[in-house]
Design a protein around this motif. Structure first.
Motif, short mmCIF file in Angstrom:
data_model
loop_
_atom_site.label_atom_id
_atom_site.label_comp_id
_atom_site.label_asym_id
_atom_site.label_seq_id
_atom_site.Cartn_x
_atom_site.Cartn_y
_atom_site.Cartn_z
N UNK A 1 -24.91 19.77 -11.08
CA UNK A 1 -24.14 20.95 -11.41
C UNK A 1 -24.01 21.72 -10.43
N UNK A 2 -23.44 22.72 -10.52
CA UNK A 2 -22.98 23.76 -9.33
C UNK A 2 -24.28 24.09 -8.72
N UNK A 3 -25.25 24.60 -9.67
CA UNK A 3 -26.56 24.86 -8.93
C UNK A 3 -27.61 23.81 -8.52
N UNK A 4 -27.00 22.43 -8.50
CA UNK A 4 -27.88 21.56 -7.80
C UNK A 4 -28.59 20.61 -8.69
N UNK A 5 -28.75 21.30 -9.99
CA UNK A 5 -29.44 20.62 -11.00
C UNK A 5 -28.78 19.54 -11.25
N UNK A 6 -29.64 18.28 -11.50
CA UNK A 6 -29.07 16.79 -11.31
C UNK A 6 -29.68 15.93 -12.79
N UNK A 7 -28.78 15.41 -13.40
CA UNK A 7 -29.46 14.49 -14.60
C UNK A 7 -29.16 13.22 -14.11
#
Lengths: 260, 795
Positions: free
Chosen positions: A51-57
């Motif tokens: 995601x934009x905030x760097x959160x990864x799945x």
């Protein structure tokens, strides 16, 4: 949902075809979309959504697929990571004349769940790839136009503009137009740019990994960047094996709940 | 400063040309002036709540949303209404600016099926029979996430939630949407309306634009009338008008130049400058006319006028500007800008008065007006009589003033801090109606967000964390004005229930080790009770949903890695007191139960709360700051700390009365009403300065403190009365505002002008006569040296 199973398999297998001359956009895309010759295949897949905030799945999947008939395929995806979904398995049985069957097995509940088909514009497993992006597009769904030929990083390419042939399709998939960069030497798409219905650039597909396995070109690494939402999704394929003779019993509900 | 006016008199054409060029420059810059009604911009960007609020936009796809209300005449659940709602939804979906539209006709519901759960569209196809309608209704009302969010609890109206793309222009879209909705309403005769932060912002923008126009036109008309009444001459009308308009142009141009927007604060700039800026030119022109008959050369007359009034003009302008600059202690960007640019504008008006007036009047022939006979006006006798009364009954006046101050204290004790963005609009505004529906039948239009930040990816899938989030929601929902609280926890509860045969006892977050009953299978005909890992259960429910639903379904609840989640608390009021109560309740719960998980309150409601608290607290600070600054400045001016105190005494009185009026009339402390005092102090001190300055001269001249009161009243006193009425009338124009807050502000500012003038004309002489301060009595002996004294007072 004919195209559903296209999924990863077809995306990977847009194979090379002979070159001819004086082509228009449609005939080029016809060659691009021409199916490669395969019976079954397996691979390890990593799907990463950032995601934009760097959160990864991150999802790791063991994947198997076979052609049941000329127009119908089966596919099994077994999740190996993260640990809390380990053992969940997704089975798709494609049908030429009706909606595909989709099943998910949940080990915590020891239960198999039928899943309703979603629209073409729907995102595949919550990624930035829609079912349409990774499926094999129907030639008639689009109006193609050869824009020009260019050299990109030393590769001789056609740039093909694709516009939805009907307003319904445009609304369903949410694209106004797509530009494809097609490598002239092997008719594989090496780069695509997707525009939203406002005409703003929306998503960019790049193919950092392209490999010839058993004489077949595979897109082994696909990156889709949503430059508006600043998200991106990647498919990475490893341990690809083609025509290994996967038994038909693998692609059944019964087999779903059995851990290999 | 002497060289400035001298130059203007010596080279008037050059001076005017210079002013015109700079004005043209600022006028050109004005075109780039932007409007920004967003109140969150008023906060310093490094404030934690603001930072978190800004970052919400990157963690979650939308911070706020627009809610379109569809209110059919009879019931929502008729074939016709559902059909219309479906069409409306489709038309809204066609807006390319929206990335998601959530309506009862297009939402997906989690439903129990034979083999577990299905995620399907609530509507599917249009219902034909009553039975279809009932099923559709039950599907919606069985999901706690939908009740009061997209369907009203009275089953009469629907809410369509619109989520904007980050790339879309919110203001442009809102204007498009509102015109679409009004055409829709005309076309179908059905009520549709909208609420949400972008809508409020849009109406605030409209209000600001409307106010600016109203203030500007009515300001010019009022100035024209006043100037006509006072001077009855073309130059008497045109010169002050040109000065005031130029100071507005310079200030707005300067704002555009440094990229400061017109906000809910800076939009008051033009009217403030109009009300204040005119005073200097009135003073100068009055002196000009009063002395016109004594001079034969324009230049000589101007030299005399400027010599006499240069110091007071500079002084009063500087004190006013300093009062405005005290807004800089407020910590709020938009208020600081208001303070800074109005201080700039006041300085510009001063500059114009010192250059333009001498330059123009030097060029023009002297005009002797029969109305102006030596320093006398029709009011002078009345003022002199008032002075006589003061002298005769000084203790009576002192007693009365003390009584008023005492009563004020009672009034001040009634003061309440309260403000509401919606209440700020007039009661017949479309926002009111829509907000009332949302606040009655839906969960509410205002939201707090609680952001839960986990330590590692997947943290939110932990049943312990989810259970804690759930209890926080249920706890805060007990507050009357909280419409509902929702999060991913509610989805999990619903899925857990649905996956267990829709049994109500499973409507909870799975325990860390959860016991579930498996249905009989082919292998064993009996149900099987097993214990499973709660976290796996949650993860697999989510996985199932991910496969069936779309990613946007969760995007506003939890991030991709399931590390951060968001609880949304809907409020049915945006009143400060309600916000405070909910905020305190949430914080208490977080402190008690979230020790090992990071939970932070943010959201529009929190921002509003911080802004309001900051303004109210900050303004007391800036009131004190400006009083201290004014005291220092007047101390310097009069070379006497005691006289400095005398200058501030009427201001204390005016500020007291201001707050007392608010307390007694029920006007609450809000952003607008708090700013009033700070603004009033800088302007109001002028009257005390004028009075004390003139009184000292009279004391020196007459050598008698009592006679001096009478003569000061007849001259400076009259001017003070005229001046304060003029300025008060200018401020009173703000009562024409769209917004109640600005309306109150105009009234209070006007009132404060009158009370500070009254204070200067009453408290000062009474205290002088009773206390006989040395700073005054020492003048009694010397009756020469006027000229020298005046020179000294030029800073």
């Amino acid at each position: 949902m004919k195209t559903t199973l296209g999924l990863l398999v077809l995306a990977m297998l847009w194979g090379p075809v002979p070159v001819s001359h004086a082509q228009d956009g449609t005939s080029i895309m016809k060659k691009v979309l021409n199916k490669a010759n395969w019976k079954d295949m397996k691979a390890k897949v990593t799907l990463t959504i950032t995601s934009a905030s760097g959160s990864k799945r991150i999802r790791k999947i063991d994947m198997m697929s076979r052609k049941r008939t000329d127009d119908e395929s089966d596919m099994l995806m077994r999740f190996t990571e993260p640990a809390d979904v380990r053992g969940t398995a997704f089975l798709i049985i494609e049908h030429a004349t009706r909606d595909d069957d989709r099943y998910l097995y949940l080990p915590a509940l020891r239960r198999i769940k039928r899943i309703a088909s979603s629209g073409k514009g729907g995102n595949f497993m919550s990624s930035d790839f829609t079912y349409y992006d990774i499926g094999k597009p129907k030639l008639a769904d689009w109006k193609y136009r050869l824009v020009k030929s260019v050299f990109v990083d030393g590769i001789d390419c056609y740039i093909i503009e694709a516009r939805p042939a009907s307003p319904e399709l445009a609304k369903d998939i949410g694209y106004q137009k797509i530009f494809h960069w097609v490598d002239k030497s092997n008719y594989t798409i090496i780069h695509s740019e997707y525009y939203d219905r406002l005409g703003k650039k929306w998503k960019i597909l790049t193919v950092p990994g392209l490999k010839k396995i058993n004489g077949v070109w595979f897109q082994t690494h696909l990156v889709m960047k949503d430059i508006q939402a600043h998200r991106s999704s990647e498919f990475e394929f490893t341990d690809i094996k083609v025509n290994v003779g996967i038994p038909a019993s693998t692609f059944t509900k019964r087999a779903l709940s059995q851990w290999h | 400063m002497k060289w400035l006016t001298d130059t203007a008199i010596r080279k008037p054409v050059l001076a005017i040309l210079g002013l015109v060029i700079v004005t043209a420059f600022f006028g050109y810059e004005m075109r780039y002036l932007k409007m920004d009604p967003d109140i969150t911009k008023a906060l310093p960007p490094d404030l934690p709540a603001r930072r978190l609020y800004d970052s919400l936009g990157t963690i979650f796809p939308s911070k706020e949303f627009i809610m379109v209300l569809y209110v059919p005449e009879d019931s929502l659940f008729t074939t016709a209404s559902i059909d219309h709602l479906d069409r409306l939804t489709r038309e809204l979906e066609a807006f390319p600016e929206l990335y998601k539209v959530m309506s009862p006709t297009n939402v997906k519901v989690i439903q129990a099926t034979e083999d577990g759960m299905s995620v399907r569209e609530a509507l599917g196809s249009l219902p034909k029979t009553d039975d279809d309608i009932r099923q559709f209704r039950d599907r919606l009302y069985s999901n706690p996430l939908f009740v009061k969010s997209i369907v009203s609890n009275d089953r009469k109206s629907a809410g369509i939630l619109l989520f904007l793309r980050n790339t879309a222009d919110a203001k442009e879209f809102t204007s498009k949407l509102l015109s679409f909705l009004s055409t829709y309403q005309e076309r179908t005769g059905e009520m549709v309306t909208a609420v949400g932060k972008p809508i409020v912002n849009y109406y605030v923008s409209l209000g600001i634009a409307h106010d600016m126009k109203t203030f500007f036109t009515s300001g010019i008309i009022l100035m024209f009338l006043l100037l006509f009444v006072i001077f009855r001459s073309l130059r008497g009308i045109l010169i002050p008008l040109v000065i005031v308009l130029s100071s507005v142009i310079w200030s707005l141009g300067f704002m555009a130049l440094v990229k400061a927007p017109l906000s809910h604060s800076t939009d008051m700039l033009p009217i403030l400058l109009m009300a204040i800026g005119i005073a200097d030119s009135i003073h100068l022109l009055t002196h000009y006319y009063q002395n016109a008959s004594r001079f034969s050369s324009s230049a000589e007359l101007m030299r005399h006028t400027m010599e006499h009034l240069r110091a007071p003009v500079i002084l009063t302008s500087v004190t006013t500007a300093i009062g405005f600059l005290a807004l800089n202690t407020s910590n709020m960007d938009s208020l600081e800008q208001l303070g800074m640019f109005s201080a700039f504008g006041v300085m510009v008006a001063m500059l114009w008065s010192l250059i333009f007036i001498p330059a123009v009047l030097t060029l023009l022939k002297i005009k002797v007006h029969p109305r102006w006979k030596k320093e006398r006006t029709p009011l002078s006798p009345t003022m002199t009589r008032y002075g006589a009364r003061l002298v005769a009954n000084r203790y009576g006046f002192l007693f009365s003033i003390s009584a008023v101050v005492l009563v004020s204290i009672i009034g001040i004790s009634q003061l309440r801090v309260e403000s509401s963005s919606i209440d700020n609009f007039p009661p017949d505004h479309p926002l009111w109606k829509a907000t009332k529906i949302v606040n009655t039948h839906f969960a509410g239009a205002e939201t707090f967000q609680v952001v839960i930040e986990g330590n590692e990816p997947g943290a939110i899938k932990d049943p312990v964390v989810l259970a804690r989030m759930d209890s926080l929601e249920r706890f805060v929902e007990r507050i009357d004005k909280v419409g509902s609280a929702t999060s991913i926890a509610d989805m999990i509860k619903r899925m857990h229930q649905v996956m267990n045969n829709d049994a109500p006892e499973y409507f909870h977050i799975p325990a860390p080790v959860e016991t579930i009953v498996l249905p009989p299978t082919g292998a064993s005909p009996y149900p099987d009770t097993v214990r499973v890992n709660g976290k796996d259960l949650v993860a697999q429910y989510l996985q199932l949903y991910e496969m069936s639903g779309s990613p946007d379904d969760f995007a506003n609840f939890v991030d991709l890695g399931y590390q951060n989640a968001k609880i949304t608390v809907f409020l049915r009021s945006d009143k400060g007191s309600v916000l405070t109560e909910v905020d305190t309740t949430l914080q208490r719960f977080i402190d008690d139960h979230f020790q090992d998980t990071n939970a932070t309150i943010t959201g529009m409601a929190k921002i509003l709360l911080i802004v309001r608290n900051m303004v109210v607290r900050g303004q007391f600070m800036s009131i004190i700051t400006s009083l201290v600054l004014i005291w220092l400045l007047t101390t310097l001016l009069f070379r006497s700390p005691v006289l400095g105190l005398y200058c501030t005494a009427p201001l204390f009185f005016a500020v007291f009365l201001n707050f007392a009026t608010m307390g007694l009339s029920g006007i609450t402390l809000s952003i607008e009403t708090m700013v009033t005092s700070s603004l009033a102090i800088g302007v109001g001190v002028d009257y005390a300065i004028h009075f004390i300055h003139a009184y000292r001269e009279q004391v020196r001249k007459t050598g008698d403190m009592e006679k001096a009161v009478l003569s000061t009243m007849g001259t400076a006193g009259t001017a003070i009365v005229f001046n304060s009425i003029t300025v008060a009338l200018g401020f009173a124009l703000m009562m024409l505002s769209t917004f109640k807050g600005v309306e109150h502000m105009g009234m209070l500012l006007g009132l404060t002008m009158i009370t500070s003038a009254f204070g200067a004309l009453t408290i000062n002489p009474v205290l002088f006569l009773i206390l006989k301060p040395r700073a005054i009595t020492k003048l009694l002996g010397s009756s020469t040296g006027n000229q020298q004294e005046r020179e000294e007072s030029i800073p």
